[in-house]
Design an enzyme around this catalytic site. Structure first.
Site, PDB file in Angstrom:
ATOM      1  N   GLY A   1      44.939  43.564  38.789  1.00  0.00           N
ATOM      2  CA  GLY A   1      45.359  42.954  40.051  1.00  0.00           C
ATOM      3  C   GLY A   1      44.416  43.301  41.178  1.00  0.00           C
TER       4      GLY A   1
ATOM      5  N   THR B   1      42.741  45.247  44.542  1.00  0.00           N
ATOM      6  CA  THR B   1      42.342  46.617  44.864  1.00  0.00           C
ATOM      7  C   THR B   1      43.406  47.324  45.690  1.00  0.00           C
ATOM      8  OG1 THR B   1      40.006  45.991  44.790  1.00  0.00           O
ATOM      9  CG2 THR B   1      40.554  48.022  45.954  1.00  0.00           C
TER      10      THR B   1
ATOM     11  N   VAL C   1      46.704  46.923  45.734  1.00  0.00           N
ATOM     12  CA  VAL C   1      47.816  47.364  44.889  1.00  0.00           C
ATOM     13  C   VAL C   1      47.338  48.416  43.886  1.00  0.00           C
ATOM     14  CG1 VAL C   1      49.566  46.626  43.212  1.00  0.00           C
ATOM     15  CG2 VAL C   1      49.007  45.159  45.162  1.00  0.00           C
ATOM     16  N   GLY C   2      46.084  48.302  43.459  1.00  0.00           N
ATOM     17  CA  GLY C   2      45.536  49.307  42.552  1.00  0.00           C
ATOM     18  C   GLY C   2      45.597  50.706  43.139  1.00  0.00           C
TER      19      GLY C   2
ATOM     20  N   GLU D   1      42.029  47.355  36.455  1.00  0.00           N
ATOM     21  CA  GLU D   1      41.161  46.176  36.399  1.00  0.00           C
ATOM     22  C   GLU D   1      41.363  45.412  37.697  1.00  0.00           C
ATOM     23  OE1 GLU D   1      38.935  45.562  34.225  1.00  0.00           O
ATOM     24  OE2 GLU D   1      39.439  47.154  32.822  1.00  0.00           O
TER      25      GLU D   1
ATOM     26  N   CYS E   1      39.269  36.845  38.672  1.00  0.00           N
ATOM     27  CA  CYS E   1      38.714  38.056  39.296  1.00  0.00           C
ATOM     28  C   CYS E   1      37.199  38.124  39.180  1.00  0.00           C
ATOM     29  CB  CYS E   1      39.354  39.298  38.684  1.00  0.00           C
ATOM     30  SG  CYS E   1      39.092  39.464  36.902  1.00  0.00           S
TER      31      CYS E   1
END
Length: 518
Positions: A189, A191, A193-194, A211, A245
């Site tokens: 998802g 960056t 939320v990462g 990812e 992405c």
């Protein structure tokens, strides 16, 4: 609404601790069931993707279904090979020992999928986790609701209901899920939320694969075949309406190439979609109103050289090329994730490299050039998750290459064997026996410690390059020598060791001293 998050995780943990996922035959059966699920429900998956993203049948097959089928077929084929303990290289000190790397499952894994490719980005990593012997909780994206619902319906029908679970919900449900302790978390998802995922994982020191994405640049120079370049670049940009992405996010080229690119792009779009892109069955729609409005706003800066049309009722954004954009325009400061392609003019490859290096490390970098020196410059002077030369996106389909980001574009990698490796803990194993010769080799470590013993240990532990064949034969020679118990055999072994290690004095002290000391 899914079951209580804590109960779901505990159910998986109980199943894992029962040990049944350790069985290779059990894993193989589950993978074959997953393959059966894909094949028996192909039409349902196609319908769900059409509902979520207005994907055509052929694009659904190309971008999702064929990929998961190929991935799991490959995994089933190589499962026994991948799960087998691997022999590690060893030096002289361990010539008589077994040095192994065993592949252990982590335990209970969480796989959080993404909405843009809702089947493969959830189920490819899940299949790798299953192959590695883990229990898995799959969290599909709620932004692709039809596909998420279908996955939740099908998984319990085909896979073990204790070991593999699907958890549905939005932000609140995912937040609750992340409070639980997992042994591994795999997220695809954004960056932003990462960072939340990683912060939650840190509470339990849980390893993660992230990812993510970012702005993947494409550079074009005057040695590129522009006819082919435009087709390959525009295809990569417009595939899934740019909601990829690794889509080329922006182009760096000279002003002359920009002019030619724009004209050729208009011709290509007419060939692909006819007079109306909007009416073409081969062009997807934006996934939600929120994303549609964001993309519409991104088109407000710069000059619209191609496209610029939109229809809010269908969430349609036309293929759009922007020129005269500035570095601080919104379209250049955030990942676009839509069918909008800004072009930034540069005077040279050096300027393009400087432009790229001032920004976060991209997930992919695209270079269109026939000049090997230019290609090498970008390979050595930039950092990115991957590089694709003279094409876009296609590196993703090579399952013998690791796919993943670097820096802000991600942590870790997967695809093919790399997915299995991601979900496997590499456990080091040294197996020693009670062979007296092996004990003699290692006796220099015992007190009383002296300079000569220290030199012996240093010698035995020093990496000796090119000795793999010799070390594989050495144990047989030693056993042969002990069995024969003859002066001839001992002389032969000593001569062999002299050739092998080029230091007969140390070998003599280690092998022939009465007490194993000097």
């Amino acid at each position: 609404m899914s079951a209580n998050a804590a109960d779901l995780v505990q159910r998986c943990r109980n199943a894992y601790e029962s040990g049944k996922t350790k069985s290779i035959s059990f894993r193989e059966k589950q993978l074959k069931q997953l393959l059966k699920m894909y094949k028996e429900n192909e039409s349902k998956f196609i319908a769900a993707l059409a509902s979520d993203l207005r994907k055509s049948k052929n694009e659904a097959l190309l971008s999702e279904i064929n990929i998961v089928v190929a991935d799991i077929t490959n995994t089933i084929h190589y499962l026994k090979e991948w799960t087998a303990p691997a022999k590690a290289e060893k030096g002289l000190a361990f010539a008589l020992d077994d040095v192994l790397v065993c592949k252990d499952p982590y335990g209970v894994c969480l796989v959080i999928g993404a909405w843009n490719y809702p089947i493969q980005l959830s189920l490819v990593p899940a299949a790798g986790a299953i192959a590695a012997g883990n229990c898995v909780i799959i969290k599909p994206s709620e932004v692709s609701p039809a596909t998420a619902k279908l996955i939740a319906e099908l998984i319990p029908k085909y896979l073990d209901q204790d070991c593999y679970q699907v958890y549905l919900g939005g932000v609140n449900e995912t937040t609750e899920l992340l409070k639980q302790r997992f042994d591994y978390i795999f997220y695809t998802g954004s960056t932003s939320v990462g960072k939340i995922i990683r912060a939650a994982a840190n509470e339990h020191l849980t390893p993660v694969t992230l990812e993510l994405g970012g702005k993947s640049p494409a550079f074009i120079d005057n040695t590129a075949n522009l006819d082919i370049t435009v087709k390959r670049l525009m295809w990569g940009k417009l595939f899934n309406a740019g909601q990829t992405c690794i889509a080329p996010d922006y182009v760096l080229c000279s002003r002359q190439i920009q002019t030619q690119f724009v004209e050729k792009a208009k011709q290509v779009l007419d060939q692909w979609y006819g007079s109306s892109v909007k009416n073409s069955p081969d062009f997807c729609r934006i996934v939600s109103d929120k994303h549609f409005l964001r993309l519409k706003d991104l088109m407000s800066r710069g000059k619209v050289a191609v496209g610029g049309d939109f229809d809010a009722s269908e969430r349609y954004i036309s293929p759009t090329i922007l020129t005269d954009v500035k570095e601080d325009d919104p379209v250049m400061t955030e990942e676009i994730f839509g069918p909008i392609l800004p072009i930034v003019t540069v005077d040279s490859a050096y300027e393009a490299i400087g432009f790229i290096n001032k920004r976060s490390k991209p997930l992919s970098l695209y270079i269109f050039s026939s000049d090997k020196k230019v290609q090498q410059m970008f390979l050595t002077q930039t950092h990115s998750g991957a590089v694709c030369i003279n094409d876009t996106i296609m590196h993703y389909t090579v399952d013998t290459l690791p796919f993943g980001g670097v820096g802000a574009s991600g942590i870790g990698a997967y695809h093919g064997r790399y997915t299995f490796d991601t979900f496997s803990h590499k456990k080091s194993v040294l197996v020693k026996n009670f062979n007296p010769i092996g004990e003699s080799l290692g006796s220099a470590r015992y007190p009383p410690l002296t300079d000569r013993k220290a030199a012996t240990v240093k010698f035995l532990l020093t990496k000796r390059y090119g000795l793999s064949l010799g070390l594989s034969i050495l144990p047989y020679l030693l056993v042969f020598g002990c069995g024969m118990a003859s002066a001839f055999a001992i002389k032969y072994i000593a001569k062999y060791l002299l050739i092998l290690v080029n230091d007969v004095s140390i070998i003599h002290k280690v092998l022939y001293s009465d007490d194993g000391n000097e």
